[in-house]
Design an enzyme around this catalytic site. Sequence first.
Site, PDB file in Angstrom:
ATOM      1  N   LYS A   1       3.164   6.583   5.184  1.00 37.63           N
ATOM      2  CA  LYS A   1       2.353   5.274   4.941  1.00 37.63           C
ATOM      3  C   LYS A   1       3.078   4.052   5.262  1.00 37.63           C
ATOM      4  O   LYS A   1       4.279   3.719   5.161  1.00 37.63           O
ATOM      5  CB  LYS A   1       1.945   5.411   3.410  1.00 37.63           C
TER       6      LYS A   1
ATOM      7  N   SER B   1      -6.077   3.360   4.338  1.00 36.12           N
ATOM      8  CA  SER B   1      -5.528   2.442   3.150  1.00 36.12           C
ATOM      9  C   SER B   1      -6.577   1.865   2.256  1.00 36.12           C
ATOM     10  O   SER B   1      -6.216   0.742   2.017  1.00 36.12           O
ATOM     11  CB  SER B   1      -4.646   1.421   3.883  1.00 36.12           C
TER      12      SER B   1
ATOM     13  N   SER C   1       0.733  -1.309  -0.072  1.00 38.44           N
ATOM     14  CA  SER C   1       0.054   0.029  -0.042  1.00 38.44           C
ATOM     15  C   SER C   1       0.827   1.319  -0.071  1.00 38.44           C
ATOM     16  O   SER C   1       0.165   2.436  -0.113  1.00 38.44           O
ATOM     17  CB  SER C   1      -1.193   0.163   1.231  1.00 38.44           C
TER      18      SER C   1
ATOM     19  N   LYS D   1       0.236   3.808  -2.635  1.00 37.98           N
ATOM     20  CA  LYS D   1      -0.685   4.914  -2.673  1.00 37.98           C
ATOM     21  C   LYS D   1      -0.099   6.362  -2.380  1.00 37.98           C
ATOM     22  O   LYS D   1      -0.872   7.177  -2.560  1.00 37.98           O
ATOM     23  CB  LYS D   1      -1.832   4.610  -1.565  1.00 37.98           C
TER      24      LYS D   1
END
Length: 350
Positions: free
Chosen positions: A213, A112, A57, A60
Amino acid sequence: MNLKRIFAGVAVGILAAILFLPVKAGAISAECAILIDAQTGRVLYEKQAEEKSLIASTTKIMTALVICEQTNVLDRVKIPKEAVGIEGSSMYLKEGEVLTVQELLYGLMLQSGNDAAVALAIYCGGTVEGFTELMNDKAHRLGMTQSHFANPNGLDSPGNYSTARDMAILTAYAMQNPIFAQTVSTKTITIGERCLRNHNKLLWQLEGANGVKTGYTKAAGRILISSVTRMGRQLIAVTFNAPDDWQDHKTLIEDGFSRFTVQQLVRQGQTLGQLELAGGQETSVDLIAAEDFSYSLAQGERVTISLPEAGFAYAPVAEGQEAGFAHILVDGTAVAKVPLVYGATIERAD
């Protein structure tokens, strides 16, 4: 603030001198890692930082950056059916409901949400495939030469990969975007009936943490990218496949702040030396720094400045005219170059 100029310095610095921190053997659990000073671009630590890997993720980060740069975050988005029921982490979007781009960004970066990623991708790029083209174009323009994006959410795909070094380049650039930075530093937010809490524990645990993140899949392992700012200094840490990623980042960040300080090595307008002139009314001319230069230094490191190798120039020369570059060396290793200009106008001798 000239963001292009700042990022250019970061990108060059990341590829320049490297100093490994005296982290105890085995203290970093990550398979791959890097720590950079975002202001100067200096790499303070690295471990297999150019090894390609799935990035889960943390993909992202690129998704959010492209959205921040190419859309108005106040725009309202009607959720298409293609964005509903996406596997993995989710903000549980419903077909037909309407949210702003900013609200979807919170769902993307705090929760997320894989569904938020698809909704934003379709809104910005027309299709998921069209949006991934925008992601890869941005990666190319940022110099992320060892990266490729196959989707906006980071679900495992052999075509969705990067390196710790490339993700540091991306993050240093993205954190210059105020909307991106504000989004990833948000701890909790309520959107309608949804209460979102940032998955990044470091926002609560580490002084000055302001992003960015987390990521995890079984194939990729635990991925974490963090940003910490203290007294105007920002450090960015990236770890891939790190069983103890929270502690890894605390160790790297604390060592980075304790061992290094940013020092201004050159001031714009500073005379760095002289150059001999042939055939002029004067026999030499001052060489002036055309811009400031700061760098992260550890105690005891020695800085030297190397002037152009030509040794002389032919008259005439004009004040402010480009005069080559001064190379900045730390312990004998070149880390940057600073543009020079002539300090005076000197005509040819009669």
